[in-house]
Design an enzyme around this catalytic site. Sequence first.
Site, PDB file in Angstrom:
ATOM      1  N   LYS A  74       0.846  -1.198   0.000  1.00 15.76           N
ATOM      2  CA  LYS A  74       0.000   0.000   0.000  1.00 15.76           C
ATOM      3  C   LYS A  74       0.876   1.240   0.000  1.00 15.76           C
ATOM      4  O   LYS A  74       1.847   1.312   0.760  1.00 15.76           O
ATOM      5  CB  LYS A  74      -0.851  -0.026   1.287  1.00 15.76           C
ATOM      6  CG  LYS A  74      -1.835   1.095   1.424  1.00 15.76           C
ATOM      7  CD  LYS A  74      -3.196   0.710   0.857  1.00 15.76           C
ATOM      8  CE  LYS A  74      -4.126   1.876   0.706  1.00 15.76           C
ATOM      9  NZ  LYS A  74      -3.805   2.758  -0.435  1.00 15.76           N
ATOM     10  N   LYS A  98       5.179   1.835   8.395  1.00 15.40           N
ATOM     11  CA  LYS A  98       4.021   2.591   8.883  1.00 15.40           C
ATOM     12  C   LYS A  98       2.788   1.701   9.051  1.00 15.40           C
ATOM     13  O   LYS A  98       2.091   1.766  10.063  1.00 15.40           O
ATOM     14  CB  LYS A  98       3.729   3.690   7.851  1.00 15.40           C
ATOM     15  CG  LYS A  98       2.822   4.775   8.322  1.00 15.40           C
ATOM     16  CD  LYS A  98       2.583   5.771   7.206  1.00 15.40           C
ATOM     17  CE  LYS A  98       3.883   6.321   6.643  1.00 15.40           C
ATOM     18  NZ  LYS A  98       3.650   7.337   5.611  1.00 15.40           N
ATOM     19  N   LYS A 110       5.097   2.310  -3.121  1.00 10.35           N
ATOM     20  CA  LYS A 110       4.991   3.721  -3.501  1.00 10.35           C
ATOM     21  C   LYS A 110       5.170   3.828  -5.007  1.00 10.35           C
ATOM     22  O   LYS A 110       5.794   2.958  -5.622  1.00 10.35           O
ATOM     23  CB  LYS A 110       6.069   4.554  -2.795  1.00 10.35           C
ATOM     24  CG  LYS A 110       5.679   5.995  -2.598  1.00 10.35           C
ATOM     25  CD  LYS A 110       4.739   6.175  -1.423  1.00 10.35           C
ATOM     26  CE  LYS A 110       4.336   7.611  -1.232  1.00 10.35           C
ATOM     27  NZ  LYS A 110       3.683   7.809   0.071  1.00 10.35           N
ATOM     28  N   ASN A 225      -2.478  19.140   1.158  1.00  2.00           N
ATOM     29  CA  ASN A 225      -3.487  18.326   1.835  1.00  2.00           C
ATOM     30  C   ASN A 225      -3.155  18.125   3.316  1.00  2.00           C
ATOM     31  O   ASN A 225      -3.938  18.469   4.201  1.00  2.00           O
ATOM     32  CB  ASN A 225      -3.607  16.980   1.101  1.00  2.00           C
ATOM     33  CG  ASN A 225      -4.488  15.994   1.844  1.00  2.00           C
ATOM     34  OD1 ASN A 225      -4.187  15.598   2.964  1.00  2.00           O
ATOM     35  ND2 ASN A 225      -5.592  15.617   1.246  1.00  2.00           N
TER      36      ASN A 225
END
Length: 435
Positions: A74, A98, A110, A225
């Site tokens: 992810k 993480k 990524k 963001n």
Amino acid sequence: MHTPKAPEPDVFLDAIQNLDHAFKFANIHSEAIERLKYPKMMIHVSIPIRMDDGSMRVFEGYRVRHDDTRGPSKGGIRYHPDVNLSEVKALAFWMTCKTAVVNIPFGGAKGGVIVNPKELSPMELERLSRGFIQRIADFIGPETDVPAPDVYTNPMIMGWMMDEFSKIRRHHIPAVITGKPIPLGGSQGRLDATGRGAYFCVKEHEKQRGWKPENVTVAVQGFGNAGQSIARLLHADGYRVVAVSDSQGGIYREEGFHVPSLIQAKQSTHRLHPVYCTDSLCELIDTSRISNEELLELDVDILVPAALECVITSENASRIKARTILEVANGPVESAADPVLREHGVFVIPDILANAGGVTVSYFEWVQNKAGYYWTEEEVHAKLHLIMTREYRAVSELAEIHDVDMRTAAYIHALTRIGEAITAHGTKEYFRNNK
Ligand code: NAD
């Protein structure tokens, strides 16, 4: 005389230094550490795009799947002119750690495309986003590798990407990508999840420090963001946000900013203006202009790097005056800067904990897409709060037990979980003793 340019630091090699450091304390086999020093798979693609003027340009992109022992890999997709393979590998490695810190059933990945998206028209950006998915379609999927937004990508781009993937597979597959717009299967609470997760960390840290929000000053580098949401939440809680910046530079005001006004102006003009707004009427206020470097060295209680990696280095670490660094960006502190910060008593809430709210709500989005059943914003916030608070406390406890900083403790926490999963497949001891 020509002075040769210093070689760019290898971000990935710098990032994996944390493995050897935390290994001394973590319950993990040395074989597992060795495995984590190498990404599992990488793909390098070229994406030819027809530009609006009829010409063709070829862009390059990467997708790195670092590890998927604990579940599908992810991680976000970044659009930036400085994207390079080492950076994407580092970002994928941080995602592996993480997802383990917050104990969600994912590994790390990524992606990145070498592009300045500000130079593309919306139609060119859409063609590029769809083109990238065409290239990596065999590499991603809801059960294998699930992308999300990162720097200079957003929900609309995620929507195009999900649509392209669904067209290739000829059915609707919302769970292939997270951070989508809500009408396309996005989750409530995803947009500000990274900032909100970081905010929950601050609330725990506030108790440890005995802070009162109105006495605490904050500087935020990067007003996208993640930077906007952490600034907005801290401001709403009474914290004094005295400085913010974007890629063009920063603004400083000792009394603090009215953050919703800054966000309103940034969203409507794409620029950072020192303003106070009542409804749609915004007035310029008195402020000082500062550079991004100056912002980092301000005398504030909390410094929030929320832009790019490696902004605090061995060169400027000794000039950091902040009491606490909240790493909303990935990898903002180079490994050589960590000991200097420690020596100066700077408390660092590390990226793999501080910004894990984003991937946590991405996980919620994936679960909701797979179940076809959607949660309210309150439910999302409550579940995020539970995870962030639980893991912040667990990391703090490990820091105390081992007498180490929060970064080392977060890696101990992650590596123990990853190690258990890798060891469950068998180690050399198992295979030697069971011939
Ligand atoms: P974004 O594109 O929304 O915002 C990036 C911001 O950084 C922009 O305001 C831009 O102007 C600013 N910026 C760019 N270059 C800069 C520079 N040299 N100096 C100062 N500011 C600069 O990106 P984002 O999603 O907010 O991501 C920011 C950071 O947070 C990244 O490190 C990203 O990996 C990390 N992060 C994001 C998420 C997420 O869910 N979006 C999750 C975890 C971590």
